[in-house]
Design an enzyme around this catalytic site. Sequence first.
Site, PDB file in Angstrom:
ATOM      1  N   LYS A   1       0.855  -1.198   0.000  1.00  0.00           N
ATOM      2  CA  LYS A   1       0.000   0.000   0.000  1.00  0.00           C
ATOM      3  C   LYS A   1       0.884   1.238   0.000  1.00  0.00           C
ATOM      4  O   LYS A   1       1.893   1.277   0.724  1.00  0.00           O
ATOM      5  CB  LYS A   1      -0.900  -0.034   1.242  1.00  0.00           C
TER       6      LYS A   1
ATOM      7  N   SER B   1      -9.724   1.971   3.029  1.00  0.00           N
ATOM      8  CA  SER B   1      -8.866   2.719   2.136  1.00  0.00           C
ATOM      9  C   SER B   1      -7.874   1.850   1.365  1.00  0.00           C
ATOM     10  O   SER B   1      -7.374   2.277   0.325  1.00  0.00           O
ATOM     11  CB  SER B   1      -8.100   3.768   2.943  1.00  0.00           C
TER      12      SER B   1
ATOM     13  N   SER C   1      -9.910  -0.406   7.255  1.00  0.00           N
ATOM     14  CA  SER C   1      -9.321  -0.316   5.912  1.00  0.00           C
ATOM     15  C   SER C   1      -8.638  -1.558   5.378  1.00  0.00           C
ATOM     16  O   SER C   1      -8.296  -1.592   4.206  1.00  0.00           O
ATOM     17  CB  SER C   1      -8.314   0.830   5.865  1.00  0.00           C
TER      18      SER C   1
HETATM   19  N1  GLN Z   1     -13.061   4.280   6.336  1.00  0.00           N
HETATM   20  C1  GLN Z   1     -12.500   4.731   7.567  1.00  0.00           C
HETATM   21  C2  GLN Z   1     -12.070   6.165   7.407  1.00  0.00           C
HETATM   22  O1  GLN Z   1     -12.345   6.718   6.416  1.00  0.00           O
HETATM   23  C3  GLN Z   1     -11.345   3.866   7.958  1.00  0.00           C
HETATM   24  C4  GLN Z   1     -10.113   4.148   7.209  1.00  0.00           C
HETATM   25  C5  GLN Z   1      -8.942   3.316   7.625  1.00  0.00           C
HETATM   26  O2  GLN Z   1      -9.100   2.294   8.295  1.00  0.00           O
HETATM   27  N2  GLN Z   1      -7.766   3.803   7.258  1.00  0.00           N
HETATM   28  O3  GLN Z   1     -11.491   6.750   8.261  1.00  0.00           O
END
Ligand code: GLN
Length: 483
Positions: A72, A147, A171
């Site tokens: 990532k 994400s 995420s």
């Molecule tokens: N979707 C969540 C957010 O937007 C979690 C994101 C994540 O785990 N990095 O913060």
Amino acid sequence: MSLTSLSVAELQTQLRSKAVSPVEALEALESRIAAVDGSICGYLARDYQRALAAAKCADVNLPLGGVPIAIKDVINVQGEQCTCGSKMLKGYTAPYDATVITRLKAAGAIPFGRVNMDEFAMGSSCENSAYAITHNPWDLSRIPGGSSGGSAAVVAADEAFAALGSDTGGSIRQPAALCGCVGLKPSYGRVSRFGLVAFASSLDQIGPFTKTVRDSALLLNAISGRDPMDSTSLDEPVPDYTAQLGRDLKGVRLGMPREYFVGGTHPQVDKAVRDAIAHYESLGAEIVEISLPHTEYAVGVYYIIATAEASANLARFDGVRYGHRTAEAANILEHYGKTREEGFGAEVKRRIILGTYVLSSGYYDAYYLRAQKVRTLIRQDFTTAFEKVDAIICPTSPEPAFKIGDRSDDPMRMYLADIFTIAVNLAGICGISLPCGFAQVEGKPLPVGLQLIGQPFRETELLKIAHAYEQSTEWHKARPAIS
Ligand code: GLN
């Protein structure tokens, strides 16, 4: 079966028996990427020559010897770009390896490719990337989740044998669920965060995306452990996470949280998860109804704590030391303002504004401090539950993958995508998502993920429980029809 559809464990067998060389494995991957990534858009960058040089001298007898792993774009790999999906870090080259990368390399793995993500890991759909929208391999008109959407999509499309992602509120688990692969968020402090660009430091953890539960254990073996460079990494022994795979589930108690089965979940997701629970019973597990009474506050608490931490962490992007710098500014304040205005996307700005607000004088006690107290209550809910059960079973995401563009104008609806995953981060415990079926939507099968939540530092048991289900079902073998 094509070479790139192998799991990491299967690839290792081929490599060790010399049926396949690390160079051949990498070549096969590169041609698969060339064939399908035009429609998936999972990769932001790859340095094939660099990976090839590593493959040529790979020692296949090391734990992950010769296995390429996609990373990532938020984890530093020395000499490679690390943009975090943001214009702010366009052109930025990492000067050092994150600890997880040092460890992967020591285990013989080859970091190969930077995969797409929501900007600074903020989002649930990959649509917040400044560079590309990644498409779900099961239906290209849909999001892969986020994400870490790139990590999930490339593993699901057999464009990677495995990948690393990060999980702050879901995420890893949510995109794994939506793309039909296995995603593990380790307990807070299990894996070093050194070299992971920080979003919310008290919640972030790095973890693997894989095709099987065994692979998840293999990657966790390599990346876990205390790191002097991350004071929040705990000095707990690293067991062999594959050690309990294959054991039966006699005596295992699984908790079904009442608050996670109250309606609002997509009916086909609900059905697949209930079927999985029935399957666990048939495997000898005991299902116990439990309560996590503070569940309803989790999303609210998360969006106070995560944004507060993000507003502090992202203050470093000021155009002085690295990253984007505005071309013209009359004075230093204008320099900061214009740099950040130009470099950050809309969602990141929204979070910084929210986070700055909840930390500001006069509001700190009402929001931030109170959220921290409720966080403790959420954590205690789990501690109480784990007095009665060994792990918790529930959906990963309330719905299957939605259409690209469907939630873009509605941040609240987007935030609810993580309703079942966020509390795990707030409590610092571990969670895994694994495939448990499909929802048929508009004539297409869309993967459904089952979430298992485990006690802190009990990943070995969590993986055992996940593996028993996986091995007695066929879901993990399904592949999207993309070629
Ligand atoms: N979707 C969540 C957010 O937007 C979690 C994101 C994540 O785990 N990095 O913060």
